[in-house]
Motif scaffolding. Structure first.
Motif, PDB file in Angstrom:
ATOM      1  N   SER A  10       2.625   6.477   1.538  1.00 39.55           N
ATOM      2  CA  SER A  10       3.046   6.604   0.141  1.00 39.55           C
ATOM      3  C   SER A  10       3.780   7.921  -0.086  1.00 39.55           C
ATOM      4  N   ARG A  14      -3.811  14.623  -0.392  1.00 39.90           N
ATOM      5  CA  ARG A  14      -5.247  14.828  -0.538  1.00 39.90           C
ATOM      6  C   ARG A  14      -6.022  13.584  -0.133  1.00 39.90           C
ATOM      7  N   ARG A  15      -5.454  12.408  -0.413  1.00 38.34           N
ATOM      8  CA  ARG A  15      -6.134  11.144  -0.114  1.00 38.34           C
ATOM      9  C   ARG A  15      -5.759  10.590   1.264  1.00 38.34           C
ATOM     10  N   GLY A  16      -4.866  11.266   1.953  1.00 37.22           N
ATOM     11  CA  GLY A  16      -4.443  10.786   3.252  1.00 37.22           C
ATOM     12  C   GLY A  16      -3.521   9.581   3.196  1.00 37.22           C
ATOM     13  N   GLU A  17      -2.842   9.390   2.079  1.00 34.28           N
ATOM     14  CA  GLU A  17      -1.921   8.249   1.898  1.00 34.28           C
ATOM     15  C   GLU A  17      -0.527   8.661   2.360  1.00 34.28           C
ATOM     16  N   ARG A  61      -1.349  14.437  -4.525  1.00 32.92           N
ATOM     17  CA  ARG A  61      -2.422  13.449  -4.573  1.00 32.92           C
ATOM     18  C   ARG A  61      -2.455  12.616  -3.291  1.00 32.92           C
ATOM     19  N   GLY A  62      -1.270  12.209  -2.842  1.00 26.98           N
ATOM     20  CA  GLY A  62      -1.198  11.399  -1.641  1.00 26.98           C
ATOM     21  C   GLY A  62      -1.682  12.143  -0.417  1.00 26.98           C
ATOM     22  N   ARG A  90       0.823  -1.219   0.000  1.00 28.34           N
ATOM     23  CA  ARG A  90       0.000   0.000   0.000  1.00 28.34           C
ATOM     24  C   ARG A  90       0.851   1.261   0.000  1.00 28.34           C
TER      25      ARG A  90
END
Length: 334
Positions: free
Chosen positions: A280, A274-277, A271-272, A131
């Motif tokens: 990553s 924004r998505r809470g990743e 992007r990461g 992940r």
């Protein structure tokens, strides 16, 4: 007006260990199933007599021993020198080609200005993608990554698992540098990038074509999904890029990497976030920093031996002048 005939094709697969026997059998089977079939399939065994005997007895291919220095570059040079096709395609021993792979590659050579065609390398994660593993870093496992062009276009260089060249032009450029290429624990790679730069420096009008329709599936075993492997490969990529920059000049050697650092990675981080990743994002930052650290140390390291000491198939490889190029087994672009 009659369209130019497609050239004849030789496929070269290089192997070095019996540990990947099942992968090797799958790679060979995928080449034998091609439509159209290649003129020949050469299997080059890199200094492993046991594997050579086993392959000669059990696989439908012309089996050769690497006659050059140990390592992937020497094996590829052996295959290219022995090939009879006008085009030589290279497939990794742990990759499987799509049924129309040869057709898609050969179609690109209808343009006489095209000296090489490479394709898409899709990862097959045996245990699933971690992940935390950013798609922008799929080059770490030898695959196409997010940020590459998704349509056919000219590129600077190819990914080694899926590439082809006009044989005469690759030989005339000197083949693969055996000073580069991974051998045992030696981390240097990017031999594909360096050869591509040398081909286009020798013939500036030459085109290297990225054809995403020519796809292969690359096996990613569990050992390549660890943080330790990710970190080691990023460091090795930086060291390798430093050698290529010394040989080819920093401007062409890093032309694609600038866009990767300035556009691809910032988009990935945004992007990461924004998505809470967050894992990553952390891997993206750590991968970029580790690669840069490897590059910095590589620039300070002792230079590789001068050309002509490693048995290039076409004679000594020439230094590439510092002129702009246009996509590595690490970052590449249009």
């Amino acid at each position: 007006m009659t369209a130019p005939a497609e050239p004849t094709l030789s496929v070269v697969v290089c192997a070095y260990t019996q540990d990947r026997w099942d992968d090797l059998c799958a790679a060979v089977a995928s080449v034998r199933a091609q439509h159209p079939p290649p003129a020949e399939l050469l299997l080059v065994i890199d200094h492993c007599p046991e594997l050579e005997r086993r392959a000669a007895a059990g696989l439908p291919a012309r089996v050769l021993a690497n006659t050059g220095p140990k390592g992937l570059s020497g094996a590829r040079n052996t295959g290219m020198a022995a090939a009879t096709g006008e085009v030589v395609a290279f497939l990794d021993d742990d990759a499987v080609a799509a049924p129309d792979w040869t057709a898609r590659l050969l179609a690109g050579y209808r343009d006489p200005a095209v000296f090489g065609v490479g394709g898409l390398v899709e990862p097959w994660w045996e245990t699933g993608r971690p992940r935390w593993f950013p798609p922008e870093f799929d080059w770490v496992v030898g695959c196409s990554y997010r940020g590459l062009p998704e349509h056919a276009c000219a590129v600077r260089n190819f990914i080694g698992a899926n590439m082809s060249f006009r044989r005469a032009e690759a030989l005339a450029a000197g083949g693969f540098r055996t000073e580069l290429g991974r051998v045992g624990s030696r981390p240097l790679g990017c031999e594909e990038t360096e050869l591509c730069l040398r081909i286009t420096a020798r013939t500036p009008a030459a085109l290297l074509r990225h054809e995403p329709g020519a796809s292969v599936r690359h096996h990613v075993p569990p050992a390549r999904t660890s943080w330790a492997y990710f970190r080691a490969r990023c460091y090795a990529e930086g060291r390798s890029k430093a050698v290529v920059a010394r040989l080819a000049g920093a401007r062409p050697a890093l032309s694609s990497e600038r866009g990767y650092l300035l556009h691809t990675l910032p988009v990935a981080i945004a992007r990461g976030l924004r998505r809470g990743e967050l894992r990553s994002v952390g891997a993206t930052l750590a991968g970029a920093g580790t690669t840069a650290f490897g590059y910095a140390l590589g620039r300070l390291a002792r230079p590789v031996p001068p050309p002509g000491r490693s048995g290039h198939p076409g004679g000594p490889a020439t230094e590439v002048p510092a002129t702009e190029g246009s996509a590595t087994a690490g970052p590449r672009s249009v």
